[in-house]
Write an enzyme that holds these catalytic residues in place. Structure first.
Site, mmCIF file in Angstrom:
data_model
loop_
_atom_site.group_PDB
_atom_site.id
_atom_site.type_symbol
_atom_site.label_atom_id
_atom_site.label_comp_id
_atom_site.label_asym_id
_atom_site.label_seq_id
_atom_site.Cartn_x
_atom_site.Cartn_y
_atom_site.Cartn_z
ATOM 1 N N LYS A 1 0.867 -1.182 0.000
ATOM 2 C CA LYS A 1 0.000 0.000 0.000
ATOM 3 C C LYS A 1 0.898 1.224 0.000
ATOM 4 C CE LYS A 1 -2.037 2.946 1.982
ATOM 5 N NZ LYS A 1 -1.776 4.368 1.593
ATOM 6 N N GLU B 1 9.045 1.342 11.137
ATOM 7 C CA GLU B 1 10.148 2.295 10.953
ATOM 8 C C GLU B 1 9.519 3.671 10.992
ATOM 9 O OE1 GLU B 1 12.263 4.913 9.649
ATOM 10 O OE2 GLU B 1 12.499 3.901 7.708
ATOM 11 N N CYS C 1 13.476 10.466 7.265
ATOM 12 C CA CYS C 1 13.203 10.070 8.647
ATOM 13 C C CYS C 1 14.427 10.229 9.535
ATOM 14 C CB CYS C 1 12.696 8.633 8.681
ATOM 15 S SG CYS C 1 13.730 7.483 7.769
ATOM 16 N N GLU D 1 9.117 16.345 15.024
ATOM 17 C CA GLU D 1 9.620 16.074 13.674
ATOM 18 C C GLU D 1 8.945 17.050 12.706
ATOM 19 O OE1 GLU D 1 8.550 12.245 11.745
ATOM 20 O OE2 GLU D 1 10.663 12.149 11.168
HETATM 21 P P1 NAI Z 1 1.569 8.731 7.583
HETATM 22 O O1 NAI Z 1 2.234 7.987 8.677
HETATM 23 O O2 NAI Z 1 0.174 9.201 7.763
HETATM 24 O O3 NAI Z 1 1.577 7.855 6.232
HETATM 25 C C1 NAI Z 1 2.430 6.751 5.987
HETATM 26 C C2 NAI Z 1 1.628 5.609 5.362
HETATM 27 O O4 NAI Z 1 0.665 5.145 6.306
HETATM 28 C C3 NAI Z 1 0.833 6.000 4.116
HETATM 29 O O5 NAI Z 1 0.847 4.922 3.191
HETATM 30 C C4 NAI Z 1 -0.570 6.202 4.649
HETATM 31 O O6 NAI Z 1 -1.547 5.975 3.666
HETATM 32 C C5 NAI Z 1 -0.632 5.124 5.715
HETATM 33 N N1 NAI Z 1 -1.615 5.347 6.775
HETATM 34 C C6 NAI Z 1 -2.041 6.527 7.291
HETATM 35 N N2 NAI Z 1 -2.956 6.315 8.258
HETATM 36 C C7 NAI Z 1 -3.124 4.976 8.359
HETATM 37 C C8 NAI Z 1 -3.921 4.139 9.188
HETATM 38 N N3 NAI Z 1 -4.746 4.631 10.099
HETATM 39 N N4 NAI Z 1 -3.827 2.799 9.032
HETATM 40 C C9 NAI Z 1 -2.979 2.277 8.118
HETATM 41 N N5 NAI Z 1 -2.223 3.007 7.299
HETATM 42 C C10 NAI Z 1 -2.269 4.355 7.422
HETATM 43 O O7 NAI Z 1 2.510 9.959 7.243
HETATM 44 P P2 NAI Z 1 2.086 11.305 6.477
HETATM 45 O O8 NAI Z 1 0.718 11.741 6.873
HETATM 46 O O9 NAI Z 1 2.348 11.102 5.056
HETATM 47 O O10 NAI Z 1 3.161 12.339 7.063
HETATM 48 C C11 NAI Z 1 2.947 12.965 8.313
HETATM 49 C C12 NAI Z 1 4.254 13.065 9.065
HETATM 50 O O11 NAI Z 1 4.752 11.779 9.351
HETATM 51 C C13 NAI Z 1 5.383 13.744 8.322
HETATM 52 O O12 NAI Z 1 5.325 15.107 8.416
HETATM 53 C C14 NAI Z 1 6.575 13.161 9.019
HETATM 54 O O13 NAI Z 1 6.815 13.861 10.206
HETATM 55 C C15 NAI Z 1 6.162 11.751 9.338
HETATM 56 N N6 NAI Z 1 6.639 10.770 8.348
HETATM 57 C C16 NAI Z 1 7.709 9.998 8.648
HETATM 58 C C17 NAI Z 1 8.203 9.111 7.703
HETATM 59 C C18 NAI Z 1 9.375 8.253 7.984
HETATM 60 O O14 NAI Z 1 10.025 7.805 7.057
HETATM 61 N N7 NAI Z 1 9.644 7.922 9.227
HETATM 62 C C19 NAI Z 1 7.647 9.015 6.369
HETATM 63 C C20 NAI Z 1 6.475 9.836 6.160
HETATM 64 C C21 NAI Z 1 6.031 10.682 7.125
#
Ligand code: NAI
Ligand code: MG
Length: 498
Positions: A191, A266, A300, A401
């Site tokens: 996904k 992660e 990250c 972050e």
């Molecule tokens: P997110 O954590 O919401 O999204 C990451 C993935 O999780 C996406 O595929 C999303 O569709 C999925 N997702 C979201 N809610 C979910 C749920 N309830 N159940 C299952 N899957 C779900 O991250 P987002 O909204 O893109 O970014 C927000 C913040 O998160 C960023 O500003 C950053 O601080 C952090 N982030 C950290 C990352 C890392 O590599 N550690 C990568 C992306 C974001």
């Protein structure tokens, strides 16, 4: 602007909605709905993607289960190895195209250096895991049970994996999960993030070209709260491999409890980068700066809290500010661009919120500090690379972050103080140290509470070296031998031979 490199992405961007890959077939979402994928450099829609919901998640999990229980589970190690090698070749062959899509859909600058210091890094990851496919085995273990009893272990694939990935490096985000899944003999539903799903769709097409059997890798584009949440709750999923925010990671822990899925997470970070006065500043300044600004800070493990020993503090702040000033902010398809857009309007608002917050909390803006709202970049999601100086540990900008090109610089006086302050965070993904003193380097490497420590470098990665977080930065490791354990169960077998 010079012409972008030639690629053959036109077929993918022909205006037809892209579909879901389920059981080897491209199908519409059950609802028939789609959603737009946007070019963050100009806000234009580049493609429509199928919007999967719980029904599609159910179909994809069923396809992955069927594939897991079919011939795939009996594939010989050498067959899985050959498949990974074939996929690596296909990724190599289409690498420019994948990078092009990544730039268009996510905003990574097209002129970025190829990462990992290797030409096609994601192909190398697949080759690395191809090596492991033939080296996964249990142990014979002598026991002390009376009589003649033989015991040994088997390493078995966990089963159906839901891989939920973010948008910050779409090719890597997907390949980091696909490689160990294929090496261990699991199957998966991938996904991708709603912000940048095109690469996963193209990878789905390339899987067939490499000969990955139907249903072994399924691709569901869609939203986190719909497709993602449905996968996490689905009783047919054995394991969730997640990369993303800590908040969603916590939600996944809760939502996966129904059948106690195995989890690897992660998550986020607020990594410290410590610059000692004895460091070679001609390396530390650009190194620490790109440790924050690379990929517009959407990394990250970015070293966003830069602690600088007081004797070189002013010189460092000045150096990093001059470095930031020279970085060309621009359209991701312009080869001269060093800083591309943020991925989405939502991410722009989040980061801009922190740019406003910094001065309110009392920092000195040494460079940048603004979103770009006029000129040819006005329709895209751009901010200036930003250096906040005189930051205090307690400020929100120093604790949360930001995921944007924002460096927080803080002075320190002693190594002990630097370690204490660096470790005073709920995260623990990475840390950096800049020094010419090898003893100090080793000491700091031991004392930083983080899954990775870089000395006189930042952001180096290799498929053989594990990556993952301490504390709230996650569970488990990706890459390296440790990554395999995240996808394998251990079975103990007892045979009474009396
Ligand atoms: P997110 O954590 O919401 O999204 C990451 C993935 O999780 C996406 O595929 C999303 O569709 C999925 N997702 C979201 N809610 C979910 C749920 N309830 N159940 C299952 N899957 C779900 O991250 P987002 O909204 O893109 O970014 C927000 C913040 O998160 C960023 O500003 C950053 O601080 C952090 N982030 C950290 C990352 C890392 O590599 N550690 C990568 C992306 C974001
Ligand atoms: Mg989200």
């Amino acid at each position: 602007m010079p012409a972008p490199p030639r690629t053959d992405t036109s077929a993918l961007l022909d205006g037809r909605p892209r579909r879901l890959l389920i059981g080897g077939r491209w199908v519409d979402a059950a609802s028939g709905r789609t959603f737009p994928s946007v070019n963050p450099s100009n806000g234009e829609v580049i493609a429509e993607l199928a919007r999967a919901d719980a029904r599609d998640a159910g179909r994809a999990v069923a396809a992955a289960r069927e594939a897991f229980e079919g011939p795939w589970s009996r594939a010989k190690p050498r067959e899985r190895q050959a498949l990974l090698l074939a996929l690596a070749d296909v990724v190599d062959e289409h690498y420019d195209e994948l990078r092009h899509l990544e730039s268009l859909d996510m905003g990574l600058p097209i002129g970025r250096p190829r990462s990992g210091r290797t030409p096609a890094w994601e192909a190398e990851i697949l080759r690395y895991f191809a090596g492991w496919a033939t080296k996964i085995h249990g142990e014979t273990i002598p026991n002390s049970v009376p009589g003649s009893v033989f015991s040994y272990t088997l390493k078995e694939p966990m089963g159906v994996v839901a891989a939920i990935v973010p948008w910050n490096r779409p090719v890597s985000n997907a390949v980091w999960k696909i490689a160990p899944v294929l090496a261990t003999g699991c199957t998966m539903v991938l996904k991708p993030a709603e912000e940048a799903g095109l690469v996963a769709v193209r990878l789905g097409e390339l899987l067939a070209e490499a000969g990955v059997p139907d249903g072994v890798v399924n691709v569901l584009t869609g939203f986190g709260e719909e497709a993602g949440a449905a996968l996490v709750a689905h009783p047919g999923v054995d394991k969730v491999a997640f990369t993303g925010s800590t908040a969603v990671g916590q939600e996944i822990v809760r939502a996966s409890a129904g059948n106690l899925k195995r989890l690897s997470l992660e998550l986020g970070g607020k990594s410290p980068d410590i610059v000692f006065a004895d460091a070679d500043l001609s390396r530390a300044v650009p190194g620490a700066a790109m440790g924050v600004f690379y990929n517009s800070g959407q990394v990250c493990c970015a070293g966003t809290r830069i602690y600088v020993e007081r004797p070189v503090y002013d010189e460092f702040v000045e150096g990093v500010s001059r470095f930031a000033e020279k970085l060309k902010v621009g359209d991701s398809m312009d080869p001269q661009t060093k800083i591309g857009p943020l991925v989405s309007a939502e991410q722009l608002d989040r980061v801009a919120g922190y740019l406003d917050l910094g001065p309110k909390e009392g920092v000195r803006t040494a460079f940048g500090g603004r979103r770009i709202e006029t000129g040819e970049l006005a329709n895209g999601y751009f901010v200036q690379p930003t250096v906040f100086a005189d930051v205090q540990d307690t400020m929100r900008i120093a604790r949360e972050e930001i995921f944007g090109p924002v460096a927080c610089v803080l002075p320190f006086d002693t190594p002990e103080e630097a370690v204490t302050r660096a470790n005073d965070t709920s995260y623990g993904l990475a840390g950096g140290v800049w020094t010419r003193d090898v003893g100090k380097a080793h000491r700091m490497a031991r004392e930083l509470r983080a899954g990775t420590v870089w000395v006189n470098s930042m952001l180096l990665m290799d498929p053989a070296v594990p990556f993952g977080g301490y504390k709230m930065s996650g569970w488990g490791r990706e890459m390296g031998q440790h990554a395999l354990d995240e996808y394998l169960d251990v079975k103990s077998v007892w045979i009474d031979t009396d």
